[in-house]
Design a protein around this motif. Structure first.
Motif, PDB file in Angstrom:
ATOM      1  N   ARG A  45       0.800  -1.236   0.000  1.00  0.00           N
ATOM      2  CA  ARG A  45       0.000   0.000   0.000  1.00  0.00           C
ATOM      3  C   ARG A  45       0.830   1.282   0.000  1.00  0.00           C
ATOM      4  O   ARG A  45       0.495   2.212  -0.744  1.00  0.00           O
ATOM      5  N   PRO A  46       1.881   1.407   0.816  1.00  0.00           N
ATOM      6  CA  PRO A  46       2.665   2.650   0.744  1.00  0.00           C
ATOM      7  C   PRO A  46       3.268   2.889  -0.641  1.00  0.00           C
ATOM      8  O   PRO A  46       3.307   4.024  -1.112  1.00  0.00           O
ATOM      9  N   ALA A  47       3.723   1.825  -1.297  1.00  0.00           N
ATOM     10  CA  ALA A  47       4.284   1.982  -2.647  1.00  0.00           C
ATOM     11  C   ALA A  47       3.193   2.321  -3.647  1.00  0.00           C
ATOM     12  O   ALA A  47       3.415   3.095  -4.580  1.00  0.00           O
ATOM     13  N   GLN A  48       1.989   1.773  -3.450  1.00  0.00           N
ATOM     14  CA  GLN A  48       0.884   2.065  -4.351  1.00  0.00           C
ATOM     15  C   GLN A  48       0.392   3.499  -4.200  1.00  0.00           C
ATOM     16  O   GLN A  48      -0.364   3.976  -5.019  1.00  0.00           O
ATOM     17  N   ALA A  49       0.848   4.200  -3.153  1.00  0.00           N
ATOM     18  CA  ALA A  49       0.513   5.614  -3.000  1.00  0.00           C
ATOM     19  C   ALA A  49       1.297   6.476  -3.978  1.00  0.00           C
ATOM     20  O   ALA A  49       0.893   7.611  -4.250  1.00  0.00           O
ATOM     21  N   LEU A  50       2.404   5.954  -4.494  1.00  0.00           N
ATOM     22  CA  LEU A  50       3.174   6.693  -5.490  1.00  0.00           C
ATOM     23  C   LEU A  50       2.419   6.665  -6.817  1.00  0.00           C
ATOM     24  O   LEU A  50       1.956   5.597  -7.244  1.00  0.00           O
ATOM     25  N   PRO A  51       2.275   7.803  -7.490  1.00  0.00           N
ATOM     26  CA  PRO A  51       1.486   7.851  -8.737  1.00  0.00           C
ATOM     27  C   PRO A  51       1.818   6.784  -9.780  1.00  0.00           C
ATOM     28  O   PRO A  51       0.887   6.211 -10.359  1.00  0.00           O
ATOM     29  N   PRO A  52       3.071   6.427 -10.027  1.00  0.00           N
ATOM     30  CA  PRO A  52       3.305   5.387 -11.047  1.00  0.00           C
ATOM     31  C   PRO A  52       2.775   4.007 -10.660  1.00  0.00           C
ATOM     32  O   PRO A  52       2.600   3.155 -11.518  1.00  0.00           O
ATOM     33  N   THR A  55      -2.119   1.793  -9.831  1.00  0.00           N
ATOM     34  CA  THR A  55      -2.905   0.657 -10.339  1.00  0.00           C
ATOM     35  C   THR A  55      -2.106  -0.639 -10.383  1.00  0.00           C
ATOM     36  O   THR A  55      -2.617  -1.646 -10.870  1.00  0.00           O
ATOM     37  N   ALA A  56      -0.885  -0.616  -9.889  1.00  0.00           N
ATOM     38  CA  ALA A  56      -0.048  -1.819  -9.924  1.00  0.00           C
ATOM     39  C   ALA A  56      -0.585  -2.865  -8.959  1.00  0.00           C
ATOM     40  O   ALA A  56      -0.992  -2.545  -7.838  1.00  0.00           O
ATOM     41  N   PRO A  57      -0.595  -4.117  -9.370  1.00  0.00           N
ATOM     42  CA  PRO A  57      -1.038  -5.176  -8.456  1.00  0.00           C
ATOM     43  C   PRO A  57       0.020  -5.405  -7.372  1.00  0.00           C
ATOM     44  O   PRO A  57       1.217  -5.197  -7.583  1.00  0.00           O
ATOM     45  N   ALA A  58      -0.439  -5.834  -6.223  1.00  0.00           N
ATOM     46  CA  ALA A  58       0.470  -6.106  -5.106  1.00  0.00           C
ATOM     47  C   ALA A  58       1.416  -7.239  -5.469  1.00  0.00           C
ATOM     48  O   ALA A  58       1.004  -8.242  -6.044  1.00  0.00           O
ATOM     49  N   SER A  59       2.678  -7.035  -5.149  1.00  0.00           N
ATOM     50  CA  SER A  59       3.698  -8.061  -5.380  1.00  0.00           C
ATOM     51  C   SER A  59       4.737  -7.943  -4.272  1.00  0.00           C
ATOM     52  O   SER A  59       4.743  -6.974  -3.518  1.00  0.00           O
ATOM     53  N   TRP A  60       5.617  -8.936  -4.202  1.00  0.00           N
ATOM     54  CA  TRP A  60       6.661  -8.880  -3.178  1.00  0.00           C
ATOM     55  C   TRP A  60       7.585  -7.694  -3.407  1.00  0.00           C
ATOM     56  O   TRP A  60       8.037  -7.067  -2.449  1.00  0.00           O
ATOM     57  N   ALA A  63       5.770  -4.686  -2.212  1.00  0.00           N
ATOM     58  CA  ALA A  63       5.730  -4.733  -0.740  1.00  0.00           C
ATOM     59  C   ALA A  63       7.075  -4.312  -0.158  1.00  0.00           C
ATOM     60  O   ALA A  63       7.125  -3.573   0.826  1.00  0.00           O
ATOM     61  N   GLY A  64       8.169  -4.744  -0.760  1.00  0.00           N
ATOM     62  CA  GLY A  64       9.490  -4.329  -0.311  1.00  0.00           C
ATOM     63  C   GLY A  64       9.684  -2.829  -0.436  1.00  0.00           C
ATOM     64  O   GLY A  64      10.199  -2.172   0.480  1.00  0.00           O
ATOM     65  N   LEU A  65       9.254  -2.264  -1.557  1.00  0.00           N
ATOM     66  CA  LEU A  65       9.325  -0.812  -1.738  1.00  0.00           C
ATOM     67  C   LEU A  65       8.437  -0.104  -0.716  1.00  0.00           C
ATOM     68  O   LEU A  65       8.819   0.926  -0.161  1.00  0.00           O
ATOM     69  N   GLY A  66       7.291  -0.678  -0.437  1.00  0.00           N
ATOM     70  CA  GLY A  66       6.380  -0.099   0.553  1.00  0.00           C
ATOM     71  C   GLY A  66       6.996  -0.072   1.943  1.00  0.00           C
ATOM     72  O   GLY A  66       6.869   0.916   2.668  1.00  0.00           O
ATOM     73  N   VAL A  67       7.685  -1.143   2.323  1.00  0.00           N
ATOM     74  CA  VAL A  67       8.356  -1.186   3.628  1.00  0.00           C
ATOM     75  C   VAL A  67       9.456  -0.126   3.690  1.00  0.00           C
ATOM     76  O   VAL A  67       9.583   0.591   4.688  1.00  0.00           O
TER      77      VAL A  67
END
Length: 159
Positions: A45-52, A55-60, A63-67
């Motif tokens: 979710r934190p990574a999906q907050a970035l505009p690019p 709409t990207a599906p969740a992936s490991w 998730a790593g970028l989000g952490v």
């Protein structure tokens, strides 16, 4: 005589540790207890907050970028707390440090939910109580008490 102060590095490490504590709280509540999301989708979710990545599906990888983003934000807010504590002695003295931790946790929650999330164009799906408890108790109070401990450690080491 120079008075020992809170160092910014203490805020950095305190922010990281408090970030780990709040992330653990969020993961335990949202993933393990309420089963609102999987571990991967939750941390993506934190990574999906970035505009690019809206709409990207969740992936490991996401998730790593989000952490990483979550921890960078936690460290940045920790540095800000330490910088403020350098000027306000009550922020690193018990028992007022707990009050400052609560207030700072509310500020961080507001800054994330009412400034960062809308500016990024992300959608906040976290219930209010989870956000407040995770940010106020597991981030703000933990950070304030770590700052108090760091100051005491520095004061006892001073000549």
């Amino acid at each position: 005589m120079t008075d020992t102060m809170v160092r910014c590095i203490d805020g950095f490490y305190g922010g990281l540790f408090a970030g780990v504590m709040s992330a653990a709280f969020y993961a335990l509540v949202a993933v393990a207890w309420l089963q609102e999301a999987s571990l991967v989708s939750f941390f993506a979710r934190p990574a999906q907050a970035l505009p690019p990545f809206h709409t990207a599906p969740a992936s490991w990888a996401l998730a790593g970028l989000g952490v990483v983003l979550f921890m960078l934000l936690a460290a940045a807010f920790g540095i800000v707390y330490a910088a403020l504590a350098r000027h306000l002695r009550s922020m690193w003295r018990a028992p007022t440090s707990v009050i400052w931790g609560i207030l700072y946790g509310v500020f961080v929650w507001w800054a994330i939910n009412d400034v960062i999330v809308p500016v990024s164009g992300a959608v906040n799906v976290q219930p209010l109580w989870q956000g407040l408890v995770g940010t106020v108790v597991f981030y703000g109070i933990v950070l304030s008490e770590l700052t108090t401990v760091a100051h005491r450690r520095e004061a006892s080491a001073a000549p």
